[in-house]
Design a protein around this motif. Structure first.
Motif, PDB file in Angstrom:
ATOM      1  N   ARG A 269      10.043 -14.930  34.727  1.00  6.63           N
ATOM      2  CA  ARG A 269      10.736 -15.110  36.008  1.00  6.63           C
ATOM      3  C   ARG A 269      11.691 -16.290  35.931  1.00  6.63           C
ATOM      4  O   ARG A 269      12.810 -16.241  36.435  1.00  6.63           O
ATOM      5  CB  ARG A 269       9.711 -15.375  37.128  1.00  6.63           C
ATOM      6  CG  ARG A 269       8.961 -14.146  37.576  1.00  6.63           C
ATOM      7  CD  ARG A 269       7.955 -14.502  38.648  1.00  6.63           C
ATOM      8  NE  ARG A 269       8.622 -14.809  39.909  1.00  6.63           N
ATOM      9  CZ  ARG A 269       8.929 -13.899  40.819  1.00  6.63           C
ATOM     10  NH1 ARG A 269       8.618 -12.656  40.618  1.00  6.63           N
ATOM     11  NH2 ARG A 269       9.541 -14.241  41.927  1.00  6.63           N
TER      12      ARG A 269
ATOM     13  N   GLN B 291      21.070 -12.409  33.081  1.00  5.37           N
ATOM     14  CA  GLN B 291      21.226 -11.263  33.979  1.00  5.37           C
ATOM     15  C   GLN B 291      21.917 -10.123  33.263  1.00  5.37           C
ATOM     16  O   GLN B 291      22.459 -10.297  32.189  1.00  5.37           O
ATOM     17  CB  GLN B 291      22.005 -11.673  35.235  1.00  5.37           C
ATOM     18  CG  GLN B 291      21.160 -12.455  36.243  1.00  5.37           C
ATOM     19  CD  GLN B 291      20.048 -11.625  36.845  1.00  5.37           C
ATOM     20  OE1 GLN B 291      20.253 -10.529  37.343  1.00  5.37           O
ATOM     21  NE2 GLN B 291      18.817 -12.136  36.754  1.00  5.37           N
TER      22      GLN B 291
ATOM     23  N   ASN C  64      22.092  -0.247  45.060  1.00  6.84           N
ATOM     24  CA  ASN C  64      21.338   0.533  46.037  1.00  6.84           C
ATOM     25  C   ASN C  64      22.298   1.007  47.129  1.00  6.84           C
ATOM     26  O   ASN C  64      22.870   0.196  47.845  1.00  6.84           O
ATOM     27  CB  ASN C  64      20.223  -0.341  46.626  1.00  6.84           C
ATOM     28  CG  ASN C  64      19.293   0.450  47.520  1.00  6.84           C
ATOM     29  OD1 ASN C  64      19.665   1.492  48.050  1.00  6.84           O
ATOM     30  ND2 ASN C  64      18.080  -0.033  47.685  1.00  6.84           N
TER      31      ASN C  64
ATOM     32  N   ILE D 219      15.713 -13.595  46.821  1.00  5.57           N
ATOM     33  CA  ILE D 219      14.417 -13.424  46.148  1.00  5.57           C
ATOM     34  C   ILE D 219      13.954 -14.737  45.535  1.00  5.57           C
ATOM     35  O   ILE D 219      12.801 -15.132  45.647  1.00  5.57           O
ATOM     36  CB  ILE D 219      14.531 -12.354  45.041  1.00  5.57           C
ATOM     37  CG1 ILE D 219      14.747 -10.979  45.650  1.00  5.57           C
ATOM     38  CG2 ILE D 219      13.284 -12.358  44.164  1.00  5.57           C
ATOM     39  CD1 ILE D 219      15.061  -9.913  44.636  1.00  5.57           C
TER      40      ILE D 219
ATOM     41  N   ARG E 215      27.003  -9.815  41.607  1.00  5.26           N
ATOM     42  CA  ARG E 215      25.559  -9.902  41.768  1.00  5.26           C
ATOM     43  C   ARG E 215      24.910 -10.526  40.541  1.00  5.26           C
ATOM     44  O   ARG E 215      24.022 -11.368  40.647  1.00  5.26           O
ATOM     45  CB  ARG E 215      25.018  -8.483  41.993  1.00  5.26           C
ATOM     46  CG  ARG E 215      23.562  -8.403  42.242  1.00  5.26           C
ATOM     47  CD  ARG E 215      23.146  -6.928  42.288  1.00  5.26           C
ATOM     48  NE  ARG E 215      21.761  -6.824  41.881  1.00  5.26           N
ATOM     49  CZ  ARG E 215      20.748  -6.760  42.754  1.00  5.26           C
ATOM     50  NH1 ARG E 215      20.986  -6.743  44.026  1.00  5.26           N
ATOM     51  NH2 ARG E 215      19.517  -6.694  42.319  1.00  5.26           N
TER      52      ARG E 215
ATOM     53  N   ARG F  91      15.805  -1.377  38.471  1.00  2.75           N
ATOM     54  CA  ARG F  91      15.760  -2.270  37.310  1.00  2.75           C
ATOM     55  C   ARG F  91      16.485  -3.570  37.614  1.00  2.75           C
ATOM     56  O   ARG F  91      16.004  -4.658  37.302  1.00  2.75           O
ATOM     57  CB  ARG F  91      16.438  -1.619  36.118  1.00  2.75           C
ATOM     58  CG  ARG F  91      15.546  -0.680  35.382  1.00  2.75           C
ATOM     59  CD  ARG F  91      16.326  -0.184  34.193  1.00  2.75           C
ATOM     60  NE  ARG F  91      15.512   0.631  33.320  1.00  2.75           N
ATOM     61  CZ  ARG F  91      16.049   1.435  32.414  1.00  2.75           C
ATOM     62  NH1 ARG F  91      17.357   1.508  32.304  1.00  2.75           N
ATOM     63  NH2 ARG F  91      15.288   2.134  31.646  1.00  2.75           N
TER      64      ARG F  91
ATOM     65  N   ALA G   3      16.920  -4.949  40.444  1.00  4.21           N
ATOM     66  CA  ALA G   3      16.117  -5.768  41.352  1.00  4.21           C
ATOM     67  C   ALA G   3      14.999  -6.463  40.576  1.00  4.21           C
ATOM     68  O   ALA G   3      14.711  -7.638  40.806  1.00  4.21           O
ATOM     69  CB  ALA G   3      15.529  -4.899  42.455  1.00  4.21           C
ATOM     70  N   LYS G   4      14.398  -5.739  39.629  1.00  5.23           N
ATOM     71  CA  LYS G   4      13.332  -6.350  38.814  1.00  5.23           C
ATOM     72  C   LYS G   4      13.886  -7.521  38.015  1.00  5.23           C
ATOM     73  O   LYS G   4      13.253  -8.568  37.919  1.00  5.23           O
ATOM     74  CB  LYS G   4      12.781  -5.313  37.837  1.00  5.23           C
ATOM     75  CG  LYS G   4      11.584  -4.582  38.372  1.00  5.23           C
ATOM     76  CD  LYS G   4      10.975  -3.732  37.264  1.00  5.23           C
ATOM     77  CE  LYS G   4      10.227  -2.573  37.856  1.00  5.23           C
ATOM     78  NZ  LYS G   4       9.954  -1.526  36.883  1.00  5.23           N
TER      79      LYS G   4
ATOM     80  N   ALA H  65      16.159  -9.330  38.823  1.00  3.94           N
ATOM     81  CA  ALA H  65      16.449 -10.447  39.724  1.00  3.94           C
ATOM     82  C   ALA H  65      15.141 -11.027  40.260  1.00  3.94           C
ATOM     83  O   ALA H  65      15.153 -11.742  41.252  1.00  3.94           O
ATOM     84  CB  ALA H  65      17.346  -9.991  40.863  1.00  3.94           C
ATOM     85  N   ASN H  66      14.027 -10.680  39.608  1.00  5.37           N
ATOM     86  CA  ASN H  66      12.709 -11.213  39.962  1.00  5.37           C
ATOM     87  C   ASN H  66      12.155 -10.684  41.281  1.00  5.37           C
ATOM     88  O   ASN H  66      11.358 -11.362  41.926  1.00  5.37           O
ATOM     89  CB  ASN H  66      12.726 -12.744  40.018  1.00  5.37           C
ATOM     90  CG  ASN H  66      12.801 -13.345  38.634  1.00  5.37           C
ATOM     91  OD1 ASN H  66      12.424 -12.705  37.652  1.00  5.37           O
ATOM     92  ND2 ASN H  66      13.288 -14.566  38.540  1.00  5.37           N
ATOM     93  N   ALA H  67      12.575  -9.517  41.694  1.00  7.84           N
ATOM     94  CA  ALA H  67      12.046  -8.972  42.947  1.00  7.84           C
ATOM     95  C   ALA H  67      10.560  -8.674  42.796  1.00  7.84           C
ATOM     96  O   ALA H  67      10.116  -8.209  41.746  1.00  7.84           O
ATOM     97  CB  ALA H  67      12.787  -7.693  43.314  1.00  7.84           C
TER      98      ALA H  67
ATOM     99  N   ARG I 156       8.697  -6.042  47.479  1.00  9.30           N
ATOM    100  CA  ARG I 156      10.098  -5.940  47.824  1.00  9.30           C
ATOM    101  C   ARG I 156      10.700  -4.669  47.231  1.00  9.30           C
ATOM    102  O   ARG I 156      11.443  -3.961  47.900  1.00  9.30           O
ATOM    103  CB  ARG I 156      10.860  -7.163  47.306  1.00  9.30           C
ATOM    104  CG  ARG I 156      12.294  -7.173  47.798  1.00  9.30           C
ATOM    105  CD  ARG I 156      13.108  -8.305  47.238  1.00  9.30           C
ATOM    106  NE  ARG I 156      14.479  -8.129  47.643  1.00  9.30           N
ATOM    107  CZ  ARG I 156      14.990  -8.614  48.751  1.00  9.30           C
ATOM    108  NH1 ARG I 156      14.260  -9.323  49.566  1.00  9.30           N
ATOM    109  NH2 ARG I 156      16.260  -8.388  49.065  1.00  9.30           N
TER     110      ARG I 156
ATOM    111  N   LYS J 294      11.967  -2.341  50.019  1.00 10.29           N
ATOM    112  CA  LYS J 294      13.404  -2.540  50.201  1.00 10.29           C
ATOM    113  C   LYS J 294      14.198  -1.491  49.415  1.00 10.29           C
ATOM    114  O   LYS J 294      15.287  -1.117  49.805  1.00 10.29           O
ATOM    115  CB  LYS J 294      13.737  -3.945  49.704  1.00 10.29           C
ATOM    116  CG  LYS J 294      14.953  -4.576  50.288  1.00 10.29           C
ATOM    117  CD  LYS J 294      14.808  -5.389  51.487  1.00 10.29           C
ATOM    118  CE  LYS J 294      16.176  -5.412  52.136  1.00 10.29           C
ATOM    119  NZ  LYS J 294      16.309  -6.211  53.253  1.00 10.29           N
ATOM    120  N   HIS J 295      13.655  -1.080  48.270  1.00  5.96           N
ATOM    121  CA  HIS J 295      14.447  -0.194  47.411  1.00  5.96           C
ATOM    122  C   HIS J 295      13.897   1.222  47.310  1.00  5.96           C
ATOM    123  O   HIS J 295      14.658   2.174  47.321  1.00  5.96           O
ATOM    124  CB  HIS J 295      14.571  -0.797  46.015  1.00  5.96           C
ATOM    125  CG  HIS J 295      15.342  -2.065  45.987  1.00  5.96           C
ATOM    126  ND1 HIS J 295      16.718  -2.092  46.056  1.00  5.96           N
ATOM    127  CD2 HIS J 295      14.959  -3.353  45.937  1.00  5.96           C
ATOM    128  CE1 HIS J 295      17.131  -3.348  46.038  1.00  5.96           C
ATOM    129  NE2 HIS J 295      16.088  -4.139  45.962  1.00  5.96           N
TER     130      HIS J 295
ATOM    131  N   PRO K 294      13.223   3.085  51.427  1.00  4.83           N
ATOM    132  CA  PRO K 294      14.419   3.575  52.112  1.00  4.83           C
ATOM    133  C   PRO K 294      15.070   4.738  51.374  1.00  4.83           C
ATOM    134  O   PRO K 294      15.645   5.634  51.988  1.00  4.83           O
ATOM    135  CB  PRO K 294      15.353   2.362  52.126  1.00  4.83           C
ATOM    136  CG  PRO K 294      14.459   1.186  51.940  1.00  4.83           C
ATOM    137  CD  PRO K 294      13.342   1.656  51.078  1.00  4.83           C
TER     138      PRO K 294
END
Lengths: 348, 380, 343
Positions: free
Chosen positions: A97, A104, A115, A130, A176, B274, B276-277, B279-281, B285, B289-290, B293
């Motif tokens: 983490r 990234q 999304n 986050i 992002r 992926r 989001a993962k 980004a440490n989600a 979440r 969130k993903h 929805p």
């Protein structure tokens, strides 16, 4: 060049095997060695290209580095600015983490990596939210700043991705990825889903951002022209193995592996010449589930000998800074780009 | 940087240019546009809206109370409103003739004769049986009725002399909502189970899948019957109502869980999850969130198509006498009275509730169809 | 390379329109070109430029809500030399169906979508053959199918003929599709992005194959592509399209070595080359292709053009000006009388 710079990322002997299963009781029906003893290094501030045809494992490598897939063996050493060198293989959740704040990924297809139900603001802000980096007004200012940096108007902020063009969407993906101010960006085919005229815009943007933010890129691509233009060093992969590494310009001018030669020879060129007969490899990329024994490339290699069928060649340093996985790397006279003079068109 | 600046200079122009076009419609607007294109779906939506509104305002719309009996007027066939009398004279307000019950001297059968001497005019907002609207408004004003001794049985009466039209409206309150409660319940179970099994997989998923397969393999009606038979006869109407919704949802959550699971399986390997993962989600979440929805539009379609099955289920159970029990009423229970051929031959109008069932179910299917188109507003 | 022979097909003022929610969209806006017998034309452009619609128009395959709204497509390859006006034939007519396949064949980017997954590749080629050649026996058709598979250099064609499409690799499928398209000996092959979905080494093999087959069979090829390099290596002549208009056309060497239209120039400069040494920034075309409902007034490219001149470029559509022998460009900068005026 490679030796001098401290390496931000070092991949050492990484392997990754996928097990195929089928049938009612999920019997294991075979294994795919997606990554087979991969080693390369990414110096800080440089761009390293990971090139190869489909099924060579280049995307898998990207996801293994990001921690989305677990390596079976080997080390991936990331030099974190705060923690110092960390081995990502087998690292704990907390370490991963933390490292991801500095690492990234940009994906190939912006339609799939955003999304569709979120607005640009939420998409770009998500990593910051986050990881509790920013909130409130400061968050909004940051998102505006990021949008401007990637050349998008902040007035798009509350739109959904579907209201944007493909090129604009990819800019959102880039914004992002940069939100957390990472050191390393793994870019997996970031332009191949875009139109020709948009590709150049995106490449320039990536280059500008690299200069402004001292970014390091691991650039995964199949287009040799793009790799030649964009990267400092190149790693050529074939069926899960590294075939050749070196400074991009040298690799393309004087390849030390027949596969690299075949790749270069296959690329169509703008030159005002009608296509002539070329030395290109025959056959197609075999299935990764059933790679040929010995050197994976031997069935398609015009220089293959008996030893190529039997023994796997090692990735050896042939010249300073140049590695190749070929039994005959020293003796073969391979052709690179220099064999055909560049004839750039002169616009009037 | 000069070219970036140039891009910036160009951006406002392009932004203005597309601001006026359809391109900046929100996802919801796009979905609505697609839905509207499906004429049948819009028709279904209108019908359903009317149905639910009438159910909600049943007390006000029905000329009589659901338990109000007109002993002398049992087994009266539907009779409508007239505007022109027997002498061919036109009347501005609709009216009904008086009804008189006499005994046929030859057959000894009760015969209803229309007394054209007596005319009763239709009146708006008449006082009648008291009712409670939406659970808290007490009133005794009805939208329409006839004056004096006149009776208005738009769809006839049953063997006990209760107005069928009024009872259909009251029955709608149960029949139309039992499906909603049941679907809400199975949505809750189905989505939770689908999300968890789809996301985590593994042995838990395997076990749940086998259980779902078992519930899906069960013949529905016998199982419903068995479950409904378990409901203690001492329960009051409200308890029975919820027991029936529970019974209905027990068999339908499985299909929904499977669909959600399948969607989660494909979504969880998508690039945006992926991303989001990376980004440490957190797992929560990513799920809420993903993944959730992403399945919602599809779930909405499935839910819309499940409601009619539940309405049919309630109808079937009540028809067989195992569902809603009197004094509550539902469409199934109303049809229960029309069980024998004899009754249908004599009182065919008792089948009217079936017309409402059919209309509702068709409408739900039309709407579900339209939602399916609209669920993916980006496709052409 | 001389291609000054009789034309095989000529397109004059072709207009193809699509009825959409936002109104009538002109995907192809009055284009002209001819393809000589045995020649190769590349239609070059980005997505949305109308190149695919042009290809489909040639086969009269535009389906509602689209329609060919104007212009003429004439095919001169029929036996006996009688010209056939494709645009006057109903799309579903017997004559049109005969023309497709036996005179004009087509191959696509993704072969998988043009195969029926339930039949072996052999059955599909046999089907095509028997539909076009009356009186052909099944056995003879099968023999011809195997022959065709051998012709596209597929190893062991007598085994492959009984395989299903999904059992083949991407490159093999593309070869089978070429075999199928060529089975009835068309004189023109329309190839739409035939190598875009393939790996580099496979792409190279397919391009070689197409070129060899073209020489062997003497057919003409119309290449529809976004790839300048593919156009450069395969074509004799090139037509560059932008927003439904031809912006430049001419012999491929002229157009790509000496581009006259700012769009072609910019496109060439924006592609990173394998043979270029420079690591500098690429020149780009700013902005994006306008959507068809926002068709710019005047020159379609003026919103993104480096040489945009207000009052000139955004008022009237420039005609195609001569930029060299057989070389034309739709830009006022090329106009002979323009040089006199200050730029």
């Amino acid at each position: 060049m490679i030796e001098a710079a401290p390496n931000l990322l070092e991949v050492r002997g990484v392997s990754k095997t996928f097990t195929l299963s089928a049938g009612l009781f999920r019997r294991d029906t075979g294994v795919v060695r997606a990554l087979d003893d991969i080693s390369f290094s990414v110096p800080a501030g440089s761009t390293v290209g990971l090139v190869g045809e489909s099924g060579c494992g280049k995307s898998t490598m990207g996801h293994v580095i990001m921690g989305g897939l677990k390596a079976d063996a080997g080390e991936i050493v990331f030099t974190d600015p705060e923690q110092g060198p960390v081995n990502l293989v087998g690292a704990g959740k907390q370490t991963l983490r933390h490292v991801r704040l500095n690492m990234q990924m940009i994906f190939q297809d912006p339609n799939a990596s955003l999304n569709p139900r979120m607005r640009l603001f939420d998409l770009i802000a998500e990593p910051l939210v986050i990881n509790k980096v920013l909130s409130g007004k400061a968050l909004e200012e940051r998102v505006v700043q990021l949008l401007e940096q990637v050349g998008l108007s902040p007035r798009y902020m509350f739109r959904h991705p579907h209201a944007l063009s493909g090129g604009q969407r990819q800019r959102v993906v880039i914004a992002r990825a940069l939100a957390l101010n990472p050191q390393l960006v793994v870019a997996d085919e970031p332009i191949s889903a875009l139109d020709v005229s948009i590709q150049a815009q995106t490449l320039n943007l990536l280059k500008d951002l690299q200069q402004e933010r001292k970014l390091t890129y691991l650039f995964i691509a199949h287009d040799l022209g793009v790799v030649n233009h964009f990267t400092d060093t190149t790693v050529v992969m074939y069926l899960g193995r590294v075939m050749e590494t070196g400074v991009t310009r040298e690799v393309f001018r004087q390849p030390l592996n027949p596969y690299t030669e075949a790749l270069i020879g296959s690329v169509p060129r703008i030159g005002g010449h009608k296509r002539g007969r070329r030395v290109v490899s025959t056959g197609e990329v075999p299935s990764a589930a059933k790679p040929p024994g010995g050197c994976h490339f031997h069935p398609r290699c015009p220089y293959a000998q008996d030893i190529c069928r039997k023994e796997v060649p090692a990735l050896r340093e042939i010249r300073p800074g140049r590695q190749s996985r070929c039994h005959f790397a020293e003796t073969l006279e391979l052709h690179g780009m220099t064999s055909e003079p560049a004839s750039a068109p002169v616009p009037h | 940087m000069t070219e970036l600046a140039a891009a910036g200079a160009l951006a406002p122009a392009t932004a203005d240019a597309d601001a006026g076009t359809a391109k900046v419609l929100s996802v919801r607007q796009l979905a609505w546009r697609k839905f509207r294109k499906n004429r049948l779906a819009v028709f279904g939506l209108v019908v359903l809206a009317l149905m639910y509104l009438s159910a909600a305002f049943a007390g006000f719309l029905a000329p009589y109370g659901d338990r109000e009996t007109h002993a002398q007027f049992a087994r009266v066939g539907p009779h409508g409103l007239n505007l022109v009398d027997t002498e061919g004279q036109f009347h501005l307000t609709p009216f009904v003739y008086g009804l008189e019950r006499t005994m046929d001297r030859k057959t000894f059968k009760q015969v209803l004769t229309v007394d054209t001497e007596k005319r009763y005019e239709l009146r708006w907002l008449v006082k009648g049986a008291p009712y409670t609207l939406l659970g808290f408004i007490k009133s005794d004003v009805h939208l329409f009725g006839v004056e004096g001794d006149g009776k208005l049985f738009l769809l006839g009466t049953d063997s006990k002399g209760r107005d069928l039209f009024s009872r259909i409206l009251y029955g709608a309150q149960v029949s139309l909502t039992v499906g909603l409660v049941g679907v809400a319940l199975s949505l809750f179970i189905g989505i939770s189970v689908g999300l968890i099994t789809g996301y985590y997989g593994g042995w838990f998923d395997e076990i749940v899948q086998r259980i779902i397969e078992m519930t899906l393999a069960f013949p529905q009606i016998p199982l419903w019957l068995a479950l409904a038979a378990l409901v203690p006869p001492t329960w009051n109407s409200i308890q029975i109502y919820f027991a029936i919704s529970l019974v209905l949802s027990i068999l339908s959550w499985g299909a929904l869980a499977r669909q959600v699971r399948a969607m989660v399986l494909s979504l969880k390997t998508s690039d945006f999850v992926r991303a989001a993962k990376y980004a440490n989600a957190s797992t929560g979440r990513i799920m809420f969130k993903h993944l959730l929805p992403g399945t919602m539009s599809h779930v909405l379609v499935v839910a819309t198509l499940t409601i009619p099955a539940m309405i049919l289920g309630e109808t079937a159970l009540s028809f067989l006498g195992l569902g809603i029990k009197p004094p509550m009423t539902s469409w199934g229970l109303l049809l229960n009275e029309a069980q024998s051929v004899q009754v249908i031959l004599e009182l065919p109008w008792l089948l009217f509730p079936a017309v409402f069932v059919v209309l509702t179910i068709i409408s739900f299917n039309f709407v579900g169809d339209g939602l399916r188109d609209a669920a993916d507003p980006f496709s052409r | 390379m001389s291609v000054e022979t009789t034309p095989l097909i000529s397109v004059e003022g072709l207009v193809t329109e699509f009825r959409t929610e936002g109104g009538l969209v002109r995907a192809v806006n009055g284009i002209d070109f001819t393809i000589p017998r045995g020649g190769t034309l590349a239609v070059l452009g980005e997505s949305g430029c109308g190149k695919s619609v042009t290809g489909l128009s040639l086969l009269n395959l535009i389906r509602p809500p689209g329609a060919i709204a104007g212009g003429r497509i004439t095919y001169y390859g029929m036996e006996g030399g009688k010209p056939v006006e494709i645009t006057s034939l109903p799309p579903t007519s017997e004559a049109m169906r005969k023309l497709r396949g036996s005179e004009i064949g087509m191959i696509f980017q993704e072969p998988m979508t043009s195969f029926d997954p339930l039949y072996t590749v052999g059955e599909q080629i046999i089907e095509t053959l028997m539909a076009h050649k009356r009186g052909l026996s099944r056995a003879a058709a099968r023999a011809q199918a195997i022959e065709m598979l051998a012709k596209v250099r597929l190893p062991s064609p007598e085994i492959l003929v009984d395989r299903y499409p999904h059992q083949l690799s991407g490159g093999m499928r593309q070869r089978v599709m070429i075999a199928m398209a060529l089975s009835c000996g068309p004189k023109l092959l329309i190839a739409e992005e035939p190598t875009t979905a393939l790996d580099v080494t496979t792409e190279s093999q397919i391009l070689d194959l197409l070129q060899n087959l073209q020489q062997e069979l003497g057919m003409a090829v119309m290449f529809i592509t976004h790839d300048l390099a593919v156009a450069s290596e395969m074509a004799d002549e090139v037509v560059v399209m932008y927003l439904g208009y031809v912006v430049e056309r001419g012999p491929v060497e002229d157009v790509l070595n000496n581009p006259s239209h700012p769009y072609t120039q910019a496109l060439l400069e924006s592609v990173p080359r394998l043979d270029a040494d420079s690591k500098e920034r690429l020149r780009t075309i700013e902005g994006m292709v306008p959507t068809p409902d926002q068709m710019p007034r005047g020159c379609p490219f003026h919103t993104r053009c480096r040489h945009f001149m207000p009052g000139i470029c955004d008022t009237a559509l420039p005609p195609l000006y001569a930029a060299g022998p057989d070389h034309e460009a739709r830009c006022v900068l090329v106009a002979p009388d323009f040089a006199k005026e200050p730029a």
